[in-house]
Design an enzyme around this catalytic site. Structure first.
Site, short mmCIF file in Angstrom:
data_model
loop_
_atom_site.label_atom_id
_atom_site.label_comp_id
_atom_site.label_asym_id
_atom_site.label_seq_id
_atom_site.Cartn_x
_atom_site.Cartn_y
_atom_site.Cartn_z
N ALA A 151 15.13 7.66 -18.90
CA ALA A 151 15.00 8.70 -19.92
C ALA A 151 16.36 9.00 -20.57
CB ALA A 151 14.40 9.96 -19.31
N TYR A 152 17.39 9.06 -19.75
CA TYR A 152 18.74 9.35 -20.26
C TYR A 152 19.21 8.25 -21.19
CZ TYR A 152 23.75 10.50 -20.02
OH TYR A 152 25.05 10.82 -20.32
N VAL A 153 19.03 7.00 -20.77
CA VAL A 153 19.45 5.87 -21.60
C VAL A 153 18.64 5.82 -22.89
CG1 VAL A 153 19.38 3.34 -21.74
CG2 VAL A 153 20.48 4.46 -19.80
N SER A 155 17.55 8.32 -24.53
CA SER A 155 18.12 9.33 -25.44
C SER A 155 19.46 8.87 -26.00
CB SER A 155 18.26 10.67 -24.72
OG SER A 155 19.30 10.67 -23.75
#
Length: 243
Positions: A151-153, A155
């Protein structure tokens, strides 16, 4: 006398953002110290800068709130006469496998990391004076593709894409737009929840065999925010050589 450059730095109350704010001030820029909720920490950054002879004010803003972000830029113009540099260091990190992902966490990441970057970039595109610089923040994990960072990547991949397009949309204004993508860096956000063995393993990843320090990232940002006029439309991976 050369007119003083003015920087708006989000996420400047702690970690990398704080190091960026103090480094830019040390290099002669007036700084708006943007923060989300840590008023005391932001005030301390302002005190540190002014005690060293610099100029700084604090501005509270949820980066996803366009009115609050516009007010921070208004403050820069009122206090210092304009905006030359925008460093968007504010961000959110959440880790989970994709299978176990809580969609509320995904929405929170999206709001801060994607919407927040768009809001700040939009205001920067409207306000930064000719000859200025815009620096966003990605992460070296975009290339490393480590499990639990999906999820972080996702974004931060969005941040890289919009940064490259903004660089091209500002053609003709002599405004550079780049993303900085740190590797493992010894900040409170990074160290939180990691045991000593995990930290040691991550520190051994780069050939330089240490974690980055906020100052390592701030030096690169300061270069892009000042003398680095021929670096434009790039993602600069600041990670000690991790492949």
């Amino acid at each position: 006398m050369t007119e003083q450059r003015v920087a708006v730095v989000t996420g400047a109350s702690r970690g990398i953002g704080r190091a960026v704010a103090t480094e830019l001030a040390a290099r002669g820029q007036a700084v708006v110290v943007g923060y989300a909720g840590s008023a005391d920490a932001a005030a301390e950054v302002v005190r540190q800068i002014t005690a060293a002879g610099g100029r700084a004010v604090a501005a509270q803003a949820d980066v996803a709130d366009e009115a609050a972000v516009a007010a921070a830029f208004d403050l820069a113009e009122q206090e210092f006469g304009g905006v030359d540099v925008v460093v968007h260091a504010a961000g959110r990190l959440s880790q989970s496998t994709i299978a176990d992902l809580d969609l509320d966490d995904l929405d929170a990441l999206h709001r801060t990391n994607i919407r927040g970057t768009f809001v700040v970039a939009r205001e920067a595109a409207r306000r930064v004076r000719d000859g200025g610089a815009v620096i966003t923040f990605s992460t070296s994990v975009v290339g490393l593709q480590l499990p639990t960072y999906g999820a972080y990547v996702a974004s931060k991949g969005a941040v890289e894409g919009l940064t490259m397009i903004l660089a091209r949309e500002l053609r003709g204004r002599d405004v550079t737009v780049n993303a900085v993508a740190p590797g493992p860096t010894a900040t409170e956000l990074f160290l939180d929840g990691k045991d000593e063995a995990t930290v040691e393993r991550l520190a051994k990843q780069p050939p330089l065999e240490r974690l980055g320090e906020p100052a390592d990232i701030a030096e690169v940002v300061a270069f892009l925010a000042g003398p680095g006029r021929w670096v434009n439309g790039q993602v600069v991976r600041v990670n000690g050589g991790i492949v």
